[in-house]
Design an enzyme around this catalytic site. Structure first.
Site, short mmCIF file in Angstrom:
data_model
loop_
_atom_site.label_atom_id
_atom_site.label_comp_id
_atom_site.label_asym_id
_atom_site.label_seq_id
_atom_site.Cartn_x
_atom_site.Cartn_y
_atom_site.Cartn_z
N SER A 143 0.84 -1.19 0.00
CA SER A 143 0.00 0.00 0.00
C SER A 143 0.88 1.26 0.00
CB SER A 143 -0.94 -0.06 1.21
OG SER A 143 -1.98 0.85 1.08
N ARG A 212 -11.65 7.31 9.20
CA ARG A 212 -11.17 5.95 9.34
C ARG A 212 -12.24 4.93 8.92
NH1 ARG A 212 -6.77 3.07 8.76
NH2 ARG A 212 -6.51 1.39 10.27
N ASP A 308 -8.76 -6.83 -4.08
CA ASP A 308 -8.40 -5.49 -3.62
C ASP A 308 -9.16 -4.44 -4.42
OD1 ASP A 308 -7.15 -3.10 -2.86
OD2 ASP A 308 -5.17 -4.04 -2.71
N HIS A 341 -8.21 -5.14 0.20
CA HIS A 341 -6.90 -4.51 0.36
C HIS A 341 -6.18 -5.02 1.62
CE1 HIS A 341 -3.82 -1.59 -0.26
NE2 HIS A 341 -4.05 -0.97 0.86
N ASP A 342 -6.95 -5.41 2.63
CA ASP A 342 -6.36 -5.94 3.86
C ASP A 342 -5.56 -7.22 3.63
OD1 ASP A 342 -7.01 -4.11 5.80
OD2 ASP A 342 -8.95 -5.02 6.28
#
Lengths: 368, 194
Positions: A143, A212, A308, A341-342
């Protein structure tokens, strides 16, 4: 021996033309340098990460890539000297907007200069020089960490033997800038933000938490959210209500609120603004990614994850193509995963297989 | 057991040449050529599990479809482009072969011969051939092209390509007599006329 420390240096000339003075970079190291210090591996952290990539001692709190760093792990601390530093502009111990401005004795807030990914990498380069490492065996990260890896490749190709950019892009698409802008607007429209001057009063908790929450939606995938939450309701749900701060009704709402609240406790809102701008302005696409080196033995492992949606795999694949088109030895692998994405933080078993073999071939190449 | 085709290819290429293997699978051929001829090899492979196997062998591999991945390679960057048992799975054969000659000097192609006598027998009996080299049933085969040694020779001629060498094999040995009838597999090296 594992340890954490702070590296201090006088000044850094930033890409914006400004100079930042009295800089502190928080870092951690795992493992031992070998005699000629040729076993150094720099790990660059992602947006909300910090220098604490792994546990320093057995009873330490978890690091952001614990499963990847340690004896016999992907970044094997029996063989490699692993370094991770908090980025310039961050809030994990390195100089950033929440640091004290030596000229005023108060927090910088918005007087902190504009920071770029290039500046973050220059600060890392100074740390690597300070540690006496002439050439890194590898620089790796996902990332925003992946962007730093790309910048290392671009600006210091002769100071690395290999690089592993993961789940990243050579530049943000308008969609990625848009997600970041919504996050920034959430912070700046919180009345407590007060033009960045909140260090003596209330922090812009609502805005930062909201930013967040948006971020977390982009980190997951449709599938992973379905698996994790489906449409499950919380047991403690209130009567149907629209109060801010009311108990969440759906599981997914509870998760986002929990993540938002936890983030506010450890992250600085101004750092959020500065770092997202650094991400948005980064661009090493196309001709900007011309790598000036005669060293064609550089090796690259580029990894993407199928689900992702924040950094879709086509962006990461393009990096591999840019490297190949310049005649470099670049391996690309797109791993099937549903974590979105994690994935780069969670699919450590697959990453371990790839990275271990890759680093072994880098070492072999070095002997040749 | 090292397949005869691998040994033959290795015997026909020089040491230290560069090779791009399209559809390199688990990287067995690349690994063999690396250990025997010290080639500088790279591969393209679509299957994730096979890509992992390549990386675990220390090979450089591009996880991509052959038909989408070739524009990632600069012109004239390889001595050889290899298509070993992958050409029969390709849709745009003509376009891909053109691309191969942009990237490399010589193209080595290996494929199962659809005209081998047992295949002819199957067809005569009214069945789709299933042999050691064409092991798939009609409904699960990844192959979309079924062609013969003679077909390939005609193709090369029609495109003005030069056949530098060719070898034909049964299950256990090289075939020299009536290869289109007796050979299960063929390998050709083709290039553009100078």
């Amino acid at each position: 021996m594992n340890k954490k420390d702070i590296f201090r240096f006088d000044c850094l000339h930033l890409k914006s033309g400004k100079t930042l003075e009295n800089i502190e970079i928080a870092y951690e190291v795992y493992g031992e340098p070998n005699a000629d210090k040729s076993n150094g591996i720099l790990l660059a952290h992602a947006f909300s990460g910090n220098a604490h990539a792994a546990k320093l001692t057995e009873n330490d709190t978890a690091g952001w890539w614990d499963n990847m760093i340690g004896p016999d792990k992907a970044f094997d601390t029996k063989k490699y000297f692993v370094i991770c530093s908090n980025v310039l502009g961050g809030c994990g111990g390195s100089s950033g907007p929440s640091s004290i401005n030596p000229k005023t004795g108060k927090e910088y807030a918005l007087d902190f200069p504009f920071i770029t990914i290039e500046d973050m990498v220059e600060a890392q380069k100074k740390l690597i020089d300070h540690l006496g490492i002439k050439k890194l065996l590898c620089v790796a990260g996902g990332s925003m960490g992946g962007m730093q890896v790309l910048e290392w490749i671009r600006s210091h190709p002769n100071d690395i033997a290999s690089a592993i950019p993961i789940s990243t892009a050579a530049k943000h698409s308008p969609q990625q800038i848009a997600f970041n802008e919504v996050g920034r607007q959430a912070i700046m429209s919180d009345i407590d933000w007060n033009n960045g001057n909140y260090y003596q009063g209330n922090e812009p908790k609502t805005g930062l938490s909201l930013a967040r929450m948006i971020g977390h939606i982009t980190y997951m995938s449709d599938k992973s959210m379905e698996t994790k939450f489906s449409r499950k309701l919380k047991d403690n749900k209130d009567v149907f209500t629209f109060n801010v701060g009311a108990n969440p009704e759906f599981e997914v709402e509870g998760y986002l609120q929990y993540k938002g609240d936890a983030f506010v406790k450890r992250f600085d809102a101004n750092s959020y603004l500065y770092m997202t701008k650094a991400l948005d302005y980064f661009d090493v696409s196309g001709k900007n990614f011309t790598i000036k080196t005669k060293n064609k033995s550089l090796k690259f492992l580029v990894i993407a994850f199928k689900s992702d949606r924040l950094y879709p795999s086509y962006q990461t694949e393009k990096i591999a193509r840019l490297l190949k088109l310049q005649g470099f030895d670049a391996t690309y692998c797109e791993i099937k995963s549903t974590y979105g994405h994690d994935s780069f933080l969670l699919e450590t078993e697959d990453e371990t297989k790839l990275i271990k073999s890759f680093l072994r071939s880098v070492e072999k190449g070095g002997e040749r | 057991m090292i397949p005869l085709e691998y040994e033959k290819i290795a015997s026909m290429i020089k040491e230290n040449v560069s090779v791009l293997d399209l559809g390199c699978g688990r990287g067995d051929l690349l690994e063999y050529l690396t250990s025997t001829k010290h080639i500088n090899g790279q591969g393209i492979e679509i299957k994730e599990e096979a890509v992992f196997a390549c990386i675990e062998k220390g090979l450089t591999v591009f996880h991509s479809d052959i038909e989408k991945g070739l524009d990632a390679y600069p012109s004239n960057s390889f001595d050889y482009v290899l298509m070993y048992n992958s050409i029969q799975e390709i849709k745009n054969v003509d376009t891909i072969i053109k691309e191969c000659f942009r990237i490399g000097k010589t193209l080595i192609v290996g494929f199962p011969n659809f005209a081998q006598i047992s295949s002819r027998k199957s067809l005569l009996m009214g069945y789709t051939p299933i042999t050691k080299h064409l092991p798939f049933t009609w409904f699960n085969s990844p192959n979309i092209r079924f062609f013969t040694i003679r077909d390939f020779e005609n193709y090369a001629r029609s495109r003005g390509l030069v056949i530098e060498w060719s070898f034909f094999f049964s299950a256990k040995k090289e075939i020299k007599f009536l290869p289109n009838l007796f050979a299960y597999t063929a390998i050709f090296a083709i290039s553009k006329p100078q």
